[in-house]
Enzyme design. Structure first.
Site, PDB file in Angstrom:
ATOM      1  N   ASP A 114       0.056  -1.067   6.604  1.00  0.00           N
ATOM      2  CA  ASP A 114      -0.058  -0.357   5.330  1.00  0.00           C
ATOM      3  C   ASP A 114       0.063   1.142   5.611  1.00  0.00           C
ATOM      4  O   ASP A 114      -0.757   1.706   6.336  1.00  0.00           O
ATOM      5  CB  ASP A 114      -1.422  -0.695   4.717  1.00  0.00           C
ATOM      6  CG  ASP A 114      -1.584  -0.136   3.310  1.00  0.00           C
ATOM      7  OD1 ASP A 114      -0.627   0.435   2.779  1.00  0.00           O
ATOM      8  OD2 ASP A 114      -2.692  -0.286   2.766  1.00  0.00           O
ATOM      9  N   ASP A 118       5.201   0.093   0.804  1.00  0.00           N
ATOM     10  CA  ASP A 118       4.422   0.623   1.928  1.00  0.00           C
ATOM     11  C   ASP A 118       3.568  -0.417   2.638  1.00  0.00           C
ATOM     12  O   ASP A 118       2.690  -0.056   3.415  1.00  0.00           O
ATOM     13  CB  ASP A 118       3.540   1.783   1.448  1.00  0.00           C
ATOM     14  CG  ASP A 118       2.423   1.331   0.540  1.00  0.00           C
ATOM     15  OD1 ASP A 118       2.614   0.346  -0.196  1.00  0.00           O
ATOM     16  OD2 ASP A 118       1.356   1.956   0.569  1.00  0.00           O
ATOM     17  N   GLU A 119       3.820  -1.673   2.381  1.00  0.00           N
ATOM     18  CA  GLU A 119       2.950  -2.705   2.935  1.00  0.00           C
ATOM     19  C   GLU A 119       3.745  -3.933   3.304  1.00  0.00           C
ATOM     20  O   GLU A 119       4.629  -4.348   2.547  1.00  0.00           O
ATOM     21  CB  GLU A 119       1.986  -3.162   1.838  1.00  0.00           C
ATOM     22  CG  GLU A 119       0.577  -2.736   1.960  1.00  0.00           C
ATOM     23  CD  GLU A 119      -0.229  -3.416   0.867  1.00  0.00           C
ATOM     24  OE1 GLU A 119      -0.711  -4.533   1.101  1.00  0.00           O
ATOM     25  OE2 GLU A 119      -0.347  -2.835  -0.222  1.00  0.00           O
TER      26      GLU A 119
HETATM   27 MG   LIG Z   1      -0.622   2.181   1.526  1.00  0.00          MG
END
Ligand SMILES: [Mg+2]
Length: 448
Positions: free
Chosen positions: A14, A108-109
């Site tokens: 993350d 983002d993950e």
């Molecule tokens: Mg994040």
């Protein structure tokens, strides 16, 4: 269907305060300062706050006016989707070089299945520590400085919980066998599918922590939340999660479409059909326990030319109202005056993680990438063309270029003026200059 794992072989990565970190990377004067992405205008919501802004209590999904009250001196930026997507692609590429089984959850993950790694992996805690340190260093290198937090565990659930524990720039390896103890003191809200409604129901019968959930008899839980959900909660409370990493999920989609006997012209009728289709799509998403990031409409006109329009959100949703609203907006962008032969609504970019809180009522317009295709005939293959939309104004944070001052970004605008700070990732903090909003020597800057 997955299997129970003996090793800590699921990795969750993350990126830290992703959008805000990209902005700080590209805007040297904002490094170390409070930055809020989203929340531009009074009706938006915050997408990401930098850690410096979080100190003042600014959080994702917070209404803009609240964020401004808490941190009036923060830089409020409209966001630059292309830059975020570019950084995201580099990170996903780095993960795929480690293992082909990567399941992105958002920009983002992502989850990575280490059992499918391209090279042998040492699954001891120290072996995994070394692997993750190396991975994080690669992420910093390919993104020019973005940091990530990584969790590794024996399931998706544990890996995701772990990546949260040492944020930002953290590493957490959860040793197999220690999962249940790790979870015990945590709020039940860490469990997938425990949103505000379930949280409230559980709180009313005294269940606040995972330990409380481990204690409660299943029969009692089932009365409160239903059989399937009750069993799922208990499974998660005991760290039983055998969901597999599904890289193909991106490609899957759900759609509903209608073909009409005669061309439909009535706009209200079209909108009501679209709304009904959107509700069916949302119902099928909920049945499958999935959320969608992309909403698509398909429209075949009277002349048999078929158009598809899609909108990709930075979050994922299963809400009928939102899917319907986006579908209706997309339809409004097409000239259907000559009549419609076929109308459909679809969703893609499916994930089992709800990330809807990124967009509030008015934020949708700023948090999407649109695309459009047109087929010349029903049999022709689609020819994708991106809609190039010039900015209607000078949104704060926008990349610009000036004939004599070079590259910079919009610091603020209004009353016919636009103020620019001239700096880039590679310069130090740069000077600020103000121009007429119609000055032809100043233009939006796009990398090719
Ligand atoms: Mg994040």
């Amino acid at each position: 269907v997955g299997t129970r794992r003996v090793a800590a072989s699921v990795l969750h990565l993350d990126l830290d305060a992703f959008f805000a970190s990209v902005e700080q990377r590209d805007k040297p004067s904002l490094r170390g300062k409070p930055v809020v992405v989203g929340g531009v205008g009074q009706r938006g919501v915050v997408a990401t706050a930098s850690y410096e802004a979080r100190v003042f209590g600014v959080r994702s999904a917070m209404p803009a006016h609240e964020a401004r009250r808490r941190c009036p001196h923060a830089a409020f930026l409209a966001g630059r989707f292309d830059s975020y997507r570019e950084a995201s692609c580099k990170v996903m590429g780095t993960l795929r070089a480690l293992s082909p089984l990567v399941e992105p959850l958002s920009l983002d993950e992502a989850f990575v299945d280490l059992l499918a790694a391209v090279r042998p992996i040492d699954f001891s805690v120290s072996g995994l520590q070394a692997l993750v340190s190396e991975l994080k260093a690669e992420v910093v290198a390919v993104t020019d400085g973005l940091t990530a937090s990584v969790g590794v565990g024996s399931s998706k659930f544990i890996a995701k919980v772990a990546s949260e524990l040492n944020k930002p720039d953290g590493i957490c390896i959860v040793e197999p066998g220690s999962e249940i103890e790790l979870l015990r003191p945590m709020s039940v809200s860490v469990i997938p599918g425990v949103g505000p409604v379930t949280l409230d129901k559980l709180r009313r019968i005294g269940i606040l922590t995972v330990a409380d959930l481990q204690r409660v008899p299943l029969t009692e839980l089932v009365q409160i939340v239903g059989r399937a959900h009750g069993q799922a909660l208990v499974d998660f409370a005991y760290a039983r999660d055998d969901r597999s990493i599904e890289p193909e999920r991106e490609a899957k989609s759900i759609s509903v479409e209608d073909t009409f006997e005669t061309d439909l012209v009535d706009q209200r009728r079209l909108v009501s059909i679209l709304d009904r289709d959107a509700r069916q799509v949302a119902a099928r998403l909920r049945e499958a326990h999935l959320f969608a990031r992309t909403v698509t409409i398909k429209v075949r006109l009277h002349d048999f030319v078929t158009h598809t329009r899609s909108r990709t959100l930075l979050g994922a949703t299963d809400r009928a109202e939102l899917i319907s609203k986006i579908a209706t907006t997309l339809l409004a962008g097409l000239d259907t005056g000559g009549g419609v032969r076929l109308l459909g609504v679809g969703v893609a970019g499916l994930t089992d993680v709800l990330q809807e809180n990124l967009f509030g009522s008015e934020m949708e317009n700023q948090w999407e990438a649109d695309s459009a295709t047109q087929e010349q005939s029903p049999d022709a293959s689609p020819a994708p063309t991106m809609l190039a939309q010039p900015p209607a104004n000078w949104p704060p944070g926008l990349d610009v270029i000036h004939d004599s001052h070079g590259r910079g970004w919009v610091w603020g605008s209004g009353l016919g003026r636009v103020t620019v700070r001239f700096e880039t990732m590679d310069t130090g903090p740069g000077p600020v200059r103000t121009f007429d909003a119609g000055d032809p020597t100043l233009r939006p800057y796009r990398r090719l």
